[in-house]
Design a protein around this motif. Structure first.
Motif, PDB file in Angstrom:
ATOM      1  N   ASP A   1      -8.102  -0.628 -27.995  1.00  0.00           N
ATOM      2  CA  ASP A   1      -9.414   0.002 -28.150  1.00  0.00           C
ATOM      3  C   ASP A   1      -9.860   0.764 -26.920  1.00  0.00           C
ATOM      4  O   ASP A   1     -11.048   0.918 -26.675  1.00  0.00           O
ATOM      5  CB  ASP A   1     -10.449  -1.049 -28.543  1.00  0.00           C
ATOM      6  CG  ASP A   1     -10.360  -1.323 -30.029  1.00  0.00           C
ATOM      7  OD1 ASP A   1     -10.167  -0.352 -30.777  1.00  0.00           O
ATOM      8  OD2 ASP A   1     -10.445  -2.497 -30.432  1.00  0.00           O
ATOM      9  N   ARG A  54      -3.667   7.156 -16.866  1.00  0.00           N
ATOM     10  CA  ARG A  54      -4.279   6.923 -18.172  1.00  0.00           C
ATOM     11  C   ARG A  54      -3.913   5.543 -18.699  1.00  0.00           C
ATOM     12  O   ARG A  54      -4.738   4.833 -19.257  1.00  0.00           O
ATOM     13  CB  ARG A  54      -3.833   7.994 -19.176  1.00  0.00           C
ATOM     14  CG  ARG A  54      -4.576   9.316 -19.021  1.00  0.00           C
ATOM     15  CD  ARG A  54      -4.128  10.337 -20.044  1.00  0.00           C
ATOM     16  NE  ARG A  54      -4.799  11.609 -19.826  1.00  0.00           N
ATOM     17  CZ  ARG A  54      -5.983  11.932 -20.374  1.00  0.00           C
ATOM     18  NH1 ARG A  54      -6.571  11.122 -21.209  1.00  0.00           N
ATOM     19  NH2 ARG A  54      -6.552  13.087 -20.087  1.00  0.00           N
ATOM     20  N   ALA A  83     -11.024   3.607 -24.449  1.00  0.00           N
ATOM     21  CA  ALA A  83     -11.786   4.833 -24.683  1.00  0.00           C
ATOM     22  C   ALA A  83     -11.026   6.060 -24.186  1.00  0.00           C
ATOM     23  O   ALA A  83     -11.313   7.178 -24.589  1.00  0.00           O
ATOM     24  CB  ALA A  83     -13.137   4.741 -23.973  1.00  0.00           C
ATOM     25  N   THR A  84     -10.074   5.846 -23.284  1.00  0.00           N
ATOM     26  CA  THR A  84      -9.326   6.972 -22.732  1.00  0.00           C
ATOM     27  C   THR A  84      -8.130   7.276 -23.629  1.00  0.00           C
ATOM     28  O   THR A  84      -7.292   6.423 -23.850  1.00  0.00           O
ATOM     29  CB  THR A  84      -8.842   6.638 -21.312  1.00  0.00           C
ATOM     30  OG1 THR A  84      -9.994   6.380 -20.513  1.00  0.00           O
ATOM     31  CG2 THR A  84      -8.047   7.775 -20.712  1.00  0.00           C
ATOM     32  N   PRO A  85      -8.069   8.500 -24.135  1.00  0.00           N
ATOM     33  CA  PRO A  85      -6.988   8.795 -25.074  1.00  0.00           C
ATOM     34  C   PRO A  85      -5.655   9.069 -24.380  1.00  0.00           C
ATOM     35  O   PRO A  85      -5.607   9.426 -23.210  1.00  0.00           O
ATOM     36  CB  PRO A  85      -7.482  10.063 -25.773  1.00  0.00           C
ATOM     37  CG  PRO A  85      -8.383  10.722 -24.792  1.00  0.00           C
ATOM     38  CD  PRO A  85      -8.990   9.638 -23.948  1.00  0.00           C
ATOM     39  N   LEU A  86      -4.589   8.861 -25.121  1.00  0.00           N
ATOM     40  CA  LEU A  86      -3.250   9.210 -24.660  1.00  0.00           C
ATOM     41  C   LEU A  86      -2.470   9.560 -25.914  1.00  0.00           C
ATOM     42  O   LEU A  86      -2.512   8.826 -26.892  1.00  0.00           O
ATOM     43  CB  LEU A  86      -2.599   8.012 -23.968  1.00  0.00           C
ATOM     44  CG  LEU A  86      -1.227   8.299 -23.375  1.00  0.00           C
ATOM     45  CD1 LEU A  86      -1.375   8.904 -21.978  1.00  0.00           C
ATOM     46  CD2 LEU A  86      -0.387   7.040 -23.271  1.00  0.00           C
ATOM     47  N   VAL A  87      -1.796  10.674 -25.887  1.00  0.00           N
ATOM     48  CA  VAL A  87      -0.971  11.007 -27.041  1.00  0.00           C
ATOM     49  C   VAL A  87       0.367  10.304 -26.861  1.00  0.00           C
ATOM     50  O   VAL A  87       1.000  10.414 -25.812  1.00  0.00           O
ATOM     51  CB  VAL A  87      -0.775  12.531 -27.177  1.00  0.00           C
ATOM     52  CG1 VAL A  87       0.204  12.852 -28.297  1.00  0.00           C
ATOM     53  CG2 VAL A  87      -2.123  13.199 -27.445  1.00  0.00           C
ATOM     54  N   LYS A  88       0.749   9.517 -27.851  1.00  0.00           N
ATOM     55  CA  LYS A  88       1.995   8.766 -27.743  1.00  0.00           C
ATOM     56  C   LYS A  88       3.154   9.621 -28.220  1.00  0.00           C
ATOM     57  O   LYS A  88       3.209  10.008 -29.372  1.00  0.00           O
ATOM     58  CB  LYS A  88       1.892   7.474 -28.548  1.00  0.00           C
ATOM     59  CG  LYS A  88       0.891   6.547 -27.887  1.00  0.00           C
ATOM     60  CD  LYS A  88       0.562   5.317 -28.674  1.00  0.00           C
ATOM     61  CE  LYS A  88      -0.538   4.566 -27.907  1.00  0.00           C
ATOM     62  NZ  LYS A  88      -1.327   3.702 -28.734  1.00  0.00           N
ATOM     63  N   MET A 119      -6.820   3.341 -16.668  1.00  0.00           N
ATOM     64  CA  MET A 119      -7.774   3.526 -17.751  1.00  0.00           C
ATOM     65  C   MET A 119      -7.444   2.661 -18.970  1.00  0.00           C
ATOM     66  O   MET A 119      -8.142   2.704 -19.968  1.00  0.00           O
ATOM     67  CB  MET A 119      -7.848   5.001 -18.164  1.00  0.00           C
ATOM     68  CG  MET A 119      -8.107   5.986 -17.037  1.00  0.00           C
ATOM     69  SD  MET A 119      -9.542   5.610 -16.003  1.00  0.00           S
ATOM     70  CE  MET A 119     -10.878   5.699 -17.184  1.00  0.00           C
TER      71      MET A 119
END
Ligand SMILES: Cc1cc2nc3c(=O)[nH]c(=O)nc-3n(C[C@H](O)[C@H](O)[C@H](O)COP(=O)(O)OP(=O)(O)OC[C@H]3O[C@@H](n4cnc5c(N)ncnc54)[C@H](O)[C@@H]3O)c2cc1C
Ligand SMILES: Cc1cc2nc3c(=O)[nH]c(=O)nc-3n(C[C@H](O)[C@H](O)[C@H](O)COP(=O)(O)OP(=O)(O)OC[C@H]3O[C@@H](n4cnc5c(N)ncnc54)[C@H](O)[C@@H]3O)c2cc1C
Ligand code: SF4
Ligand code: SF4
Ligand code: FES
Lengths: 282, 453
Positions: free
Chosen positions: B265, B255, B267-272, B259
């Motif tokens: 910005d 990710r 588009a691929t999310p990642l929870v920090k 990605m």
């Protein structure tokens, strides 16, 4: 023709589009039940869609996409003649319903897009099946006409009664099971709908296949993002599925996993809508 | 004896907030100073430590007389990607561990010197010469170091080469796994560009075993090389492992790196995560931990069941991680992951080291009753990986051994004629240079096969 060119784009409903995409390598070995992963543009995320149809001669794949969030909204802005950045497949294990005789297919919402190619495939090999489709409202009840033609019986349900009968697909299922029996039920739709269907068919002791829409990245078994617990064991939806024995799937876990990025997805979606001046929903 | 020269590093506090490369490498002056430390052994032990026997004294000699072109040439005879290996080889267990200077003092900084020449070679690259030694078409599966090396060597001998890669970017682990702060993506990209320039064709988005089957490839190609790596993540199969917030290192790093989730910005999310526990202590674990830190975690822990001595990561990475403030919780193993709808913590148990196993590593044994709770909101599993069964599942004639590795003979040929394999696919998770060495050996067998035709 360009690689991954959109040859045809059909607006089925306000937020549902059907695309025919040029991808001869994918079309060559595609089979029902498999999916593809695409990226709309260079910085795009990898998003999975079921293969709704394929034409090996033309080298094309059909997908049906419901605009839900950031990436599907971006996709909806692409027009015929545009090309997608990436398009890979066919992924997942194909479905094989041919060994069953009495088959019931249940599709909810965008899950109808997954059910439809199964119905037409079974029809093409001479099997007529029963189908229940359901959606919130008439707007979202897609493919009703072709499914009606290719199935034995089609039952249509809407939550608001705007078309077909008012009620959930599960109500129809319970009603049918009073008088009929099936060798297998296959259901595709929102996680909680599939769970409700499985609760009913488990009591009735009817084998039930579900298709798991897990969040995915690579789609080849490399990342483990698409983990699903089936019968107490971890499976990967992208390579072991997407279909599983619905009576053994941990649906509640899937619901939590599916919601992990909700906040970020919502934020990205709203931001994009603002730039497109469609922010009245945010 | 003069002390070993150290490469310049980014400040530990500063670098914990950015993704720029940590080590800035040698400048020319320091490189030459360091090269002068090498005593040019008649019998260079350092070469025995290198899996591909790079001519180490040879390139160092050219370096110190500023013949950088000649130094590049010598390096590239055995190592196609010196800029990569100089950065990521575990030198302290390979070449540098055998350097004679290390017996009494500090070994020559072979890795840093190799990196210096590697970077020079990228800037001053000349296209590889193609000799028409063999004739035919070769399909390479996977574009990691094994596949890239095999492709380069096959092409240099006159073969037509197509690489098939399942992802949308080439490079394998070099692209999706090893982070930017350790191996800048532009280095990998320029190496791949030079392959394209000599006519190697790279087909992305093709999954062999799904998009195209091995038997179909065999109809069109005279030989196949499988360099599909070891991409199947290992989990502990413990309670709570599928809770949201538990990542495999593969997913986490993919990710972020492939990605671009570290960019604003993306588009691929990642929870920090705020408090992140990384399980394992190899390179993959260090990379995950340091990535989490750079993404803004307040606290990052490495949880490892053995002691410091057994940690498999490169020493430099362990040192760098420590300087950056990563905590090490050693002799500790997770038992289960807890949380209602996502990770809230991890139950762990303390470990003791028992007797040595076959590999001479002391076996960790749980200490009964020593369980306790570690609070965290994210867990990253970095326990290694085994070969992905996707290709084998689609082609059962391919014989596999323990943990799903492909079985090959001494020429790296698999159980199917004209299908060769190497790298992590045949060894399980190993190193970049070993994968490259295998790619080169397989290319030799392929060229040999297609020459006699
Ligand atoms: C094997 C497979 C087959 C699929 N087939 C189709 C298809 O034929 N047609 C179609 O329209 N969609 C299909 N999907 C779902 C589709 O991939 C998602 O709708 C899409 O990724 C959403 O991206 P987004 O960025 O637009 O929305 P996001 O912002 O990512 O999500 C918007 C909303 O959708 C939910 N969501 C996110 N990802 C998924 C997902 N994978 N499945 C279900 N809900 C999700 C989120 O929780 C959120 O509420 C399939 C998914 C899988 C795994
Ligand atoms: C995070 C991380 C850090 C590491 N750090 C170091 C380090 O510091 N030093 C070191 O020496 N080693 C390190 N390693 C190990 C090293 O990266 C590997 O040993 C090496 O990359 C193996 O090379 P390979 O070419 O065999 O496989 P890979 O690099 O894994 O490449 C395999 C490629 O094949 C593709 N592929 C797989 N299946 C298919 C298919 N069916 N069809 C088409 N394509 C396919 C994959 O997508 C991938 O691109 C690290 C590994 C990781 C994960
Ligand atoms: S390739 Fe690696 S092991 Fe060999 S000399 Fe270079 S840095 Fe050392
Ligand atoms: S062993 Fe050390 S000193 Fe000797 S040639 Fe190798 S690098 Fe130089
Ligand atoms: S999507 Fe990565 S393993 Fe399934």
């Amino acid at each position: 023709m360009k690689k991954y060119e959109i040859l045809k784009k059909n607006k089925l409903y306000d937020n549902v589009h059907e695309y025919e995409i040029y991808a001869p390598l994918v079309a060559k070995n595609a089979r029902p039940g498999q999916f593809i992963i695409l990226r709309v543009d260079k910085d795009g995320e990898r998003i999975p869609f079921t293969i709704c149809g394929y034409d090996k001669k033309r080298g094309t794949i059909k997908i049906l996409v419901q605009t839900l969030g950031y990436s599907t909204l971006k996709l909806s802005l692409k027009e015929e003649g545009d090309a997608l950045e990436d398009f890979v497949g066919p992924l997942g294990i194909p479905t094989d319903l041919t060994k069953y005789e009495n088959i019931l297919l249940i599709g909810g919402g965008i899950g109808i897009a997954v059910i439809y190619p199964q119905v037409s495939f079974l029809h093409s090999i001479g099997k007529k099946v029963d189908v229940i489709i359901g959606a919130r409202t008439r707007e979202l009840l897609m493919y009703d006409e072709p499914i009606a033609k290719a199935s034995k019986n089609l039952y249509m349900m809407t939550d608001d009664g705007s078309y077909g009968e008012k009620g959930f697909v599960t109500a129809k299922l319970e009603e049918l099971l009073k008088t009929k029996t099936y060798d297998v039920v296959m259901t595709v739709g929102p996680v909680m709908m599939m769970k409700a269907v499985c609760d009913i068919t488990k009591k009735a002791n009817i084998k039930t296949i579900i298709s798991m829409n897990s969040i995915m990245v690579d789609g080849t078994g490399m990342c483990g993002c698409c983990r699903v617990t089936v019968d107490g064991k971890t499976k990967y939806a992208c390579v072991d599925g997407p279909e599983f024995d619905g009576h053994k799937v941990d649906f509640l876990e899937q619901r939590e996993r599916g919601a992990y990025y909700k906040e970020q997805e919502q934020e990205a979606y709203c931001k994009l809508r603002k730039t497109l001046h469609q922010d009245h929903y945010c | 004896m003069k002390n070993r020269n150290k490469p310049r590093l980014q400040d530990p506090i500063e670098r914990g907030k950015n993704f720029n490369e940590v080590s800035l490498g040698f400048d020319e002056e320091t490189a030459i100073l360091e090269a002068n430390r090498c005593i040019q052994c008649k019998k260079p032990f350092c070469m025995e430590g290198c899996p591909v026997s790079v001519n180490i004294p040879g390139f160092i000699l050219q370096l110190r007389t500023k013949n950088f072109d000649e130094a590049s040439k010598i390096l590239k005879e055995t190592n196609m990607l010196p800029a990569v290996c100089g950065r990521v080889c575990p030198q302290e267990t390979q070449c540098e561990s055998k350097c004679i200077l290390g017996r009494k003092g500090e070994s020559v900084a072979i890795g840093s010197l190799e990196r210096f020449i590697g970077d020079y070679a990228i800037k001053n690259a000349k296209p590889k010469e193609i000799k028409n030694v063999a004739k035919g078409k070769v399909a390479i599966v996977g574009s990691g170091p094994a596949g890239l090396t095999c492709a380069a060597d096959c092409r240099a001998n006159g073969l037509d080469v197509t690489i098939f890669e399942s992802l949308h970017e080439p490079g394998g682990v070099l692209t999706y796994g090893i982070p930017e702060f350790r191996l800048p993506i532009n280095i990998v990209k320029s190496e791949i560009q030079s392959l394209k320039e000599i006519g190697v064709d790279i087909e992305l988005n093709v999954v062999i075993g799904k998009t195209i089957f091995i038997e179909e490839l065999l109809e069109e190609y005279d030989a196949i090389f499988l360099g599909s790596g070891a991409g199947l993540p290992i989990f502990l199969e413990m309670e709570g492992e599928n809770l949201p917030g538990v990542y495999s290192a593969n997913e986490y790093l993919t990710r972020v790196n492939l990605m671009g989730a570290y960019k604003k910005d993306s588009a691929t999310p990642l929870v920090k995560g705020k408090v992140v526990a990384v399980v394992g202590a190899g390179n993959v674990a260090m990379d995950s931990a340091r990535t989490a830190l750079r993404l803004g975690a307040e606290k990052v822990m490495i949880v490892y069941r053995r002691s410091r001595k057994e940690m498999p990561a490169r020493h430099e990475e362990i040192e760098h991680a420590e300087e950056e403030g990563i905590e090490f919780i050693l002799l500790t193993n997770p038992v289960k992951i807890l949380g209602k709808s996502h990770v809230e913590g991890m139950e762990v148990v303390k470990m003791d080291l028992g007797e040595e196993d076959e590999k001479g590593r002391r076996r960790p044994i749980p200490i009964e009753g020593s369980n306790y709770f570690i609070e965290c909101d994210q867990v990253i599993m970095a326990l290694g990986a085994s070969p992905n069964p996707l290709i084998v599942n689609s082609c059962p004639e391919l014989k596999t051994g323990r943990n799903g590795v492909l079985i090959v003979d001494e020429n790296l040929e698999t159980s199917i004629k004209n299908v060769f394999a190497g790298g992590d696919a045949t060894s399980g998770s190993a190193t970049v240079i070993q994968a490259m060495g295998a790619g080169r050996r397989a290319a030799k067998s392929i060229v040999e096969r297609l020459k006699s035709k």
